[in-house]
Enzyme design. Structure first.
Site, PDB file in Angstrom:
ATOM      1  N   SER A   1      -5.766  44.890  -1.829  1.00  0.00           N
ATOM      2  CA  SER A   1      -6.660  43.874  -2.360  1.00  0.00           C
ATOM      3  C   SER A   1      -6.963  42.807  -1.312  1.00  0.00           C
ATOM      4  O   SER A   1      -7.479  43.102  -0.248  1.00  0.00           O
ATOM      5  CB  SER A   1      -6.026  43.283  -3.627  1.00  0.00           C
ATOM      6  OG  SER A   1      -6.925  42.495  -4.337  1.00  0.00           O
TER       7      SER A   1
ATOM      8  N   HIS B   1     -10.362  47.203  -3.571  1.00  0.00           N
ATOM      9  CA  HIS B   1     -10.998  47.292  -4.888  1.00  0.00           C
ATOM     10  C   HIS B   1     -11.840  46.041  -5.114  1.00  0.00           C
ATOM     11  O   HIS B   1     -11.878  45.137  -4.281  1.00  0.00           O
ATOM     12  CB  HIS B   1      -9.965  47.485  -6.005  1.00  0.00           C
ATOM     13  CG  HIS B   1      -9.022  46.335  -6.196  1.00  0.00           C
ATOM     14  ND1 HIS B   1      -8.027  46.331  -7.155  1.00  0.00           N
ATOM     15  CD2 HIS B   1      -8.912  45.122  -5.571  1.00  0.00           C
ATOM     16  CE1 HIS B   1      -7.358  45.188  -7.107  1.00  0.00           C
ATOM     17  NE2 HIS B   1      -7.879  44.445  -6.157  1.00  0.00           N
TER      18      HIS B   1
END
Length: 214
Positions: free
Chosen positions: A114, A139
């Site tokens: 992330s 993501h």
């Protein structure tokens, strides 16, 4: 943003138990004790370990600025083992990395997920590395909000704006197209070390210490 894996909810907190190793150095003026992270900071090595929070981000930023003031020409090494965290905190670190004069070399040890992945790929081009068993995950940002419909709409627009900005940053540092980034970050996308190199999230996989930190 959520961690990749959470094997143990009650993980041993070595910081709270005072188990951070100490290093003793002797000189003509006597002995001096450093905690291991402070000693490594003298070698221009910064650690980002654990979630990206306001506190951890501020510590990294302070160390980056300190090392720049010490020597604005020498590279800084940022070692990352993070499941991600707050977008705004991570972007504060990102902006500081781009702002300061020294190149920031990044190295993934364990995981960079992330926001951790974004900071990993934001290192100086040609100086972004990971170890062989590292995992990288990219993501789209996560978020949730409760309240009046108009407030929910405002926050939804903000999340979409952040998503667009994060995609632009990833595209800039990986040379992937925005369309590719949007498709590949639609869901959690895990990459091993070699796959991260092919995607241009990092530049090389290090199997032994071939890069000397000056």
């Amino acid at each position: 943003m959520q961690p990749i894996l959470d094997w143990e909810k009650n993980e041993l907190n070595t910081t709270g138990l005072g188990l951070i190793p100490m290093v003793i150095e002797s000189s003509g003026r006597g002995e001096r004790a450093y905690d291991i992270y402070s000693r490594l900071l003298r070698e221009r090595i910064i650690f980002l370990v654990g979630p990206v929070t306001e506190t951890s981000a501020n510590l990294v930023i302070a160390q980056l600025l300190f090392l720049e003031s010490e020597n604005s020409e020498k590279d800084i090494s940022l070692y990352i083992n993070s499941p991600g965290g707050l977008v705004t905190a991570g972007l504060a670190v990102y902006d500081t990395m781009q702002f300061i004069k020294p190149d920031v070399s990044t190295l993934c040890i364990g995981q960079a997920a992330s926001m951790g992945a974004l900071l990993l790929t934001a290192g100086a081009k040609g100086k972004r590395y990971c170890l062989p068993n590292s995992r990288v995950m990219i993501h789209q940002p996560l978020g949730g909000f409760q309240g009046q419909a108009s407030d929910i709409e405002i926050h939804a627009k903000e999340i979409l704006a952040l998503k667009g900005r994060l995609n632009e940053i990833l595209a800039k540092h990986t040379s992937q197209t925005i369309r590719t980034i949007e498709k590949d970050t639609d869901r959690d996308n895990f990459l091993g070390a070699e796959a991260a190199v092919k995607y241009s999230l990092v530049d090389a996989v290090l199997t032994s210490r071939k890069v000397k930190h000056e």
